[in-house]
Scaffold this motif. Structure first.
Motif, short mmCIF file in Angstrom:
data_model
loop_
_atom_site.label_atom_id
_atom_site.label_comp_id
_atom_site.label_asym_id
_atom_site.label_seq_id
_atom_site.Cartn_x
_atom_site.Cartn_y
_atom_site.Cartn_z
N ARG A 131 0.84 -1.20 0.00
CA ARG A 131 0.00 0.00 0.00
C ARG A 131 0.87 1.25 0.00
NH1 ARG A 131 -5.19 -1.55 0.87
NH2 ARG A 131 -5.49 -3.62 1.81
N SER A 132 0.33 2.30 -0.57
CA SER A 132 1.04 3.57 -0.64
C SER A 132 0.01 4.69 -0.77
CB SER A 132 2.01 3.59 -1.83
OG SER A 132 1.30 3.43 -3.05
N VAL A 133 0.50 5.92 -0.89
CA VAL A 133 -0.39 7.05 -1.13
C VAL A 133 0.22 7.91 -2.23
CG1 VAL A 133 -1.34 7.12 1.21
CG2 VAL A 133 0.70 8.45 0.66
N GLN A 134 -0.63 8.61 -2.94
CA GLN A 134 -0.17 9.57 -3.93
C GLN A 134 -0.80 10.92 -3.64
OE1 GLN A 134 -0.65 8.41 -8.01
NE2 GLN A 134 0.50 6.51 -7.78
N VAL A 161 -4.16 13.56 -0.31
CA VAL A 161 -3.59 12.27 -0.71
C VAL A 161 -4.69 11.24 -0.89
CG1 VAL A 161 -1.38 12.69 0.43
CG2 VAL A 161 -3.22 11.56 1.70
N VAL A 162 -4.42 10.28 -1.77
CA VAL A 162 -5.36 9.18 -2.00
C VAL A 162 -4.63 7.86 -1.75
CG1 VAL A 162 -6.76 10.46 -3.65
CG2 VAL A 162 -4.81 9.11 -4.46
N PRO A 163 -5.33 6.88 -1.23
CA PRO A 163 -4.70 5.56 -0.99
C PRO A 163 -4.51 4.81 -2.31
CG PRO A 163 -7.02 5.49 -0.39
CD PRO A 163 -6.71 6.93 -0.71
N CYS A 164 -3.38 4.15 -2.44
CA CYS A 164 -3.06 3.37 -3.64
C CYS A 164 -2.54 1.99 -3.21
CB CYS A 164 -2.02 4.08 -4.49
SG CYS A 164 -2.48 5.74 -5.04
N ALA A 165 -2.43 1.11 -4.15
CA ALA A 165 -1.91 -0.23 -3.84
C ALA A 165 -1.31 -0.85 -5.09
CB ALA A 165 -3.02 -1.12 -3.29
N CYS A 200 -5.13 3.35 -7.79
CA CYS A 200 -5.43 4.25 -6.69
C CYS A 200 -6.95 4.33 -6.53
CB CYS A 200 -4.85 5.65 -6.95
SG CYS A 200 -3.04 5.68 -6.94
N ALA A 201 -7.37 4.79 -5.39
CA ALA A 201 -8.80 4.82 -5.10
C ALA A 201 -9.57 5.66 -6.10
CB ALA A 201 -9.02 5.34 -3.68
#
Length: 354
Positions: A131-134, A161-165, A200-201
């Motif tokens: 998981r990460s964020v952008q 920021v939005v959650p990403c994976a 990303c979300a």
């Protein structure tokens, strides 16, 4: 019942498209290359023993189906010899651990009349998710459009920021090919396939794990395909539209004052750009009959020979082109190297197709 291998032309050359955007046109061709593992040259009847780690037999069955369905020149390349695992174990009293033993592989291969036995181990696809964020930004102050739904100009932005994976599936298989008649190991190789998907979300969704795993498995089977049997490969061959550079950007033809040769040469380039190679090559031969001191004409005759699968002739023309050129031409040097490699591959391919 074993099927005889086809005896078709060794080189499969298919014109799939021309590129005539700027400069000289190019043609994309396809030819057969020999299996990357030389030990598979004489393999005809293949037996696949149960893979270690494959409790349900899924990947052993997939490997068997894959081997059985390999085709070369539109015909089956191998005969798959069925191995009835339980019957073999009962008759020979082989233990599961012995299935990986070299001598056991020989005995097992002889029992089922295979000339080559594939054995090894498999690890089912392993899933991982990181998981990460952008960071994003959006306008919060500025001049809006007439309808008031979007900003035409922006004076102030807000960051968020939005959650990403990233999803990753890894599949590994170890494979060993044993030649039954001699008991020698032809090759041992570890194969690794990895399929990834990032989202990303606000821009996408997660990918189905099964589909991701299948993609990783397909990578491994694609690698195996090139190791065990002749396989097609496509490459681009470029024609040449000049003899020597005149200054930094200009081009020059040695036969610019020879109207007949120049007209035939230019007609050849035009026809090549129109996907008519047969007519184009006829024009290049016409040009050569009127002027034989042109690197470009000789190079293009080399292209024509290469398209026909005549690498000896292609190499001769490319060498003539390089000799005539006042300075090295990168396109010709690359063509000569490619044709030389392909000639060697053709000899190895011929041995595999016998």
């Amino acid at each position: 019942m074993s099927q005889a291998r086809p005896h078709h032309p060794l080189i499969v050359v298919l014109i799939t498209g021309f590129l005539a955007a700027c400069g000289a046109p190019s043609v994309t061709t396809t030819m057969l290359l020999p299996a990357k593992q030389p030990s598979m040259a004489e393999a005809k009847r293949i037996g696949v023993s149960p893979l270690k780690g494959d409790g349900g037999g899924l990947y052993t069955a997939r490997l068997q189906s894959f081997i059985a369905n390999i085709q070369v020149q539109d015909a089956p390349y191998f005969t798959l010899v069925d191995i009835d695992r339980e019957a073999v174990l009962r008759e020979q009293r082989f233990s599961d651990s012995a299935l990986a033993d070299a001598k056991t592989a020989i005995d097992l291969g002889r029992l089922v009349a295979a000339d080559t036995l594939l054995s090894g181990a498999v690890r089912t696809p392993q899933y991982n998710k990181t998981r990460s964020v952008q960071e994003r930004e959006e306008c919060v102050e500025g001049t809006k459009s007439t309808y008031g739904d979007t900003y035409v100009t922006c004076e102030k932005y807000k960051k968020y920021v939005v959650p990403c994976a990233t999803q990753t599936m890894r599949f590994t298989m170890s494979l060993r090919a044993t030649k039954v008649s001699t008991g020698t190991v032809g090759f041992i190789k570890d194969y690794d396939g990895t399929a990834s998907h990032s989202y990303c979300a606000d821009t996408g969704v997660a990918r189905d794990k099964t589909a991701l795993g299948d993609a990783a498995v397909e990578q491994v089977f694609g690698q195996i395909r090139q190791d065990v049997a002749p396989y097609p490969v496509s490459f681009t061959i470029a024609f040449l539209d000049y003899d020597a550079k005149n200054g930094i950007a200009g081009k020059e033809l040695f036969f610019a004052d020879n109207g007949g040769a120049k007209a035939a040469f230019e007609a050849g380039l035009k026809l090549a750009g129109q996907q008519n190679t047969a007519a184009a090559c006829a024009q290049f031969r016409n040009a050569a009959s009127q002027f034989n001191g042109s690197p470009a004409i000789m190079h293009n005759l080399g292209v024509c020979a290469e398209i026909d699968g005549n690498f000896d002739k292609a190499i001769t023309f490319y060498r003539q082109s390089a000799t005539l050129a006042p300075s090295p031409i990168a396109v010709t040097a690359g063509a000569l190297a490619r044709a030389t490699r392909n000639r060697a591959s053709t000899a190895a391919l011929e041995a595999q197709l016998r």
